[in-house]
Design a protein around this motif. Structure first.
Motif, PDB file in Angstrom:
ATOM      1  N   THR A 146       0.845  -1.198   0.000  1.00 45.52           N
ATOM      2  CA  THR A 146       0.000   0.000   0.000  1.00 45.52           C
ATOM      3  C   THR A 146       0.879   1.246   0.000  1.00 45.52           C
ATOM      4  OG1 THR A 146      -0.091  -0.062   2.415  1.00 45.52           O
ATOM      5  CG2 THR A 146      -1.835  -1.181   1.220  1.00 45.52           C
ATOM      6  N   VAL A 147       0.529   2.216  -0.819  1.00 47.00           N
ATOM      7  CA  VAL A 147       1.308   3.440  -0.928  1.00 47.00           C
ATOM      8  C   VAL A 147       0.866   4.386   0.182  1.00 47.00           C
ATOM      9  CG1 VAL A 147       2.070   5.294  -2.441  1.00 47.00           C
ATOM     10  CG2 VAL A 147       1.427   3.088  -3.415  1.00 47.00           C
ATOM     11  N   ARG A 148       1.811   4.762   1.052  1.00 46.49           N
ATOM     12  CA  ARG A 148       1.475   5.548   2.232  1.00 46.49           C
ATOM     13  C   ARG A 148       1.894   7.008   2.134  1.00 46.49           C
ATOM     14  NH1 ARG A 148       0.129   2.669   6.707  1.00 46.49           N
ATOM     15  NH2 ARG A 148      -0.581   0.588   6.144  1.00 46.49           N
ATOM     16  N   GLY A 149       2.803   7.331   1.225  1.00 43.89           N
ATOM     17  CA  GLY A 149       3.266   8.714   1.126  1.00 43.89           C
ATOM     18  C   GLY A 149       3.574   9.094  -0.307  1.00 43.89           C
ATOM     19  N   VAL A 150       3.280  10.337  -0.658  1.00 38.93           N
ATOM     20  CA  VAL A 150       3.607  10.871  -1.976  1.00 38.93           C
ATOM     21  C   VAL A 150       3.893  12.357  -1.817  1.00 38.93           C
ATOM     22  CG1 VAL A 150       1.170  11.308  -2.529  1.00 38.93           C
ATOM     23  CG2 VAL A 150       2.845  11.092  -4.375  1.00 38.93           C
ATOM     24  N   GLU A 151       4.923  12.833  -2.479  1.00 37.68           N
ATOM     25  CA  GLU A 151       5.272  14.253  -2.384  1.00 37.68           C
ATOM     26  C   GLU A 151       6.079  14.679  -3.598  1.00 37.68           C
ATOM     27  OE1 GLU A 151       7.893  17.202   0.497  1.00 37.68           O
ATOM     28  OE2 GLU A 151       6.783  15.548   1.419  1.00 37.68           O
ATOM     29  N   PHE A 152       5.671  15.787  -4.216  1.00 34.68           N
ATOM     30  CA  PHE A 152       6.430  16.357  -5.317  1.00 34.68           C
ATOM     31  C   PHE A 152       7.723  16.976  -4.788  1.00 34.68           C
ATOM     32  CE2 PHE A 152       2.303  16.244  -7.490  1.00 34.68           C
ATOM     33  CZ  PHE A 152       2.685  15.795  -8.743  1.00 34.68           C
TER      34      PHE A 152
END
Length: 466
Positions: A131-137
């Motif tokens: 499961t993808v828990r973090g995303v940030e440009f």
């Protein structure tokens, strides 16, 4: 003054994340109901109204992140369906608002009935095995790049190859954060990477250890941790807050360094060990760990633990996840660590050091002062160690447990001078540095206060609990 607003019934289920755009005029929210909503601020009366909403994923949406406006109006969403989607606000067409099934309603239905723009998914990233828990440009000076972290403990860095269409994204790096060495082996004559735990009224110092001594110390720590755990039953371990081996007990989070000078650097934490790794991503070499921030307290406040290159971080050891042992011979119980649930790297704004805030499941909000090498010591190319002063160091300058429950989010203001934290106690708390460089509580606001006191709230009316 604290300006507050209240959005009633924002989603049909728990809200998992919220993120302002660059100008602070739009707010994106994510929820367990698989939907993303975009809210627009009315600058006249300070109210928020739903501008767009749509079903973004086939499972709960965990995180949302805005790209810098120089690339357009772009939003990235991460989900428990193991995907990351990149969305763009497209002008033109006949749809402006999406119905409950995610389909556009023709004729401009919804709050933005006069608009003809809509959100379109431009790319789907499906490399995650968990499961993808973090995303940030990434900061805009590094280009249109995106970092993700998932429960498979991998940090992935993507770059957009076709910026006009946003359709093609290249996977630049795929790093197993837990397997990444705690610190690189220093070059001959180079400086060692050190970490000291200190309080605002305490200065930590200590000599770096050579690799042989570091191995001995690490072995002693592992033995001590095993001995301490040997006499504890399963019930005692399960009773400690924040400990466990389930995915629900872990934390996966990332935050980019906002400074351009040192290149691409990102802070990442995985699992339940409570360790944050400061990772450098050079263009021509594999990523490496500059420093590991370990929140596990040392057994003695007068004898701060200094980690040398080659030594595993506190808490590592056979069969002892989530624990950290003090120096050998201390005789104390193993110090417990808890999963880090949120990381926020403050804008430097001309400071000679960096501030990194973390929130954890043990209810603690910690502020780290991260000191990069001095400019004259950094003589090598691409961050190569240039001398005895070429080292990254860190110390804890603030440690607060006012939430008394798990901390879900920490975030800095635009100048990195005020930190906000949100916890399971239902309060948003503010922290600010006072005279003497000491961090102290600056106030808090609860949901009840936000509903009753919409608008500007005097800081004097926002009480600080003891």
């Amino acid at each position: 003054m604290i300006q507050t607003g209240f959005i009633r019934d924002a989603h049909n289920d728990l809200v998992t994340d919220a993120s302002y755009d660059f100008y602070g005029l739009r707010l994106a929210t994510a929820s367990l109901d698989q939907r993303v909503k975009i809210w627009k601020l009315d600058e006249i009366n300070g109210s928020w109204s739903a501008e767009y909403q749509w079903k973004a994923h086939d499972a709960a949406v965990s995180k949302v992140s805005w790209a810098h406006p120089e690339f357009g109006t772009i939003l990235a969403t991460a989900s428990f369906d193991r995907t990351v989607k990149v969305w763009e606000l497209q002008s033109g067409g006949s749809a402006s608002f999406l119905d409950q099934d995610g389909a556009p309603q023709p004729g401009g239905a919804g709050p933005s009935s006069g608009s003809s723009a809509r959100w379109v998914d431009r790319a789907i990233l499906m490399d995650a095995k968990g499961t993808v828990r973090g995303v940030e440009f990434a900061p805009s000076h590094f280009g249109l790049k995106l970092a993700t972290i998932s429960s498979d403990n991998y940090l992935r860095i993507y770059e957009c190859l076709e910026q006009p269409s946003l359709a093609s994204w290249q996977l630049l790096e795929e790093v197993d954060v837990l397997a990444l060495p705690a610190a690189p082996t220093p070059a001959p004559g180079g400086g060692a990477q050190t970490l000291a735990l200190a309080t605002p009224t305490q200065t930590a110092s200590g000599a770096s250890l050579d690799s042989a001594s570091a191995s001995l110390v690490a072995h002693a720590l592992q033995q001590q941790a095993a001995q301490n755990l040997a006499g504890q039953g399963p019930s005692q371990l399960l009773g400690r807050p924040g400990l466990g081996t389930r995915e629900a007990d872990g934390g996966w989070c990332i935050s980019w360094c906002k400074d351009k000078y040192w290149g691409e650097i990102i802070a990442a934490s995985c699992g339940i060990d409570g360790v944050v790794k400061i990772i450098q991503i050079p263009p021509s070499r594999r990523p490496s760990t500059l420093l590991s921030l370990n929140s596990a307290p040392a057994s003695s406040s007068n004898d701060p633990f200094t980690r040398a290159p080659g030594a595993p971080p506190n808490g590592s050891g056979p069969g002892t996840p989530g624990f950290a042992a003090g120096p050998s011979g201390s005789g104390g119980d193993a110090a417990k660590t808890c999963a880090v649930t949120s990381i926020a790297w403050a804008p430097s704004c001309g400071r000679s050091y960096h501030l990194v805030a973390t929130g954890a499941r043990d209810g603690h909000v910690r502020i780290w002062r991260v000191k990069p090498p001095s400019a004259d010591a950094d003589a090598g190319e691409d961050g190569e160690d240039g001398g005895a002063g070429a080292q990254w160091t860190a110390s804890v300058v603030g440690d607060f447990d006012d939430h008394k429950s798990a901390v879900g989010r920490v975030e800095w203001n635009i100048t990195g001078t005020v930190l906000s934290s949100a916890g399971n106690d239902g309060r948003v708390r503010l922290w600010k540095m006072t005279a003497g460089n000491v961090w102290r509580p600056a106030g808090h606001i609860s949901v009840e206060q936000a509903e009753e006191q919409q608008g500007d709230v005097d800081m004097g009316d926002v009480t600080v609990e003891d």
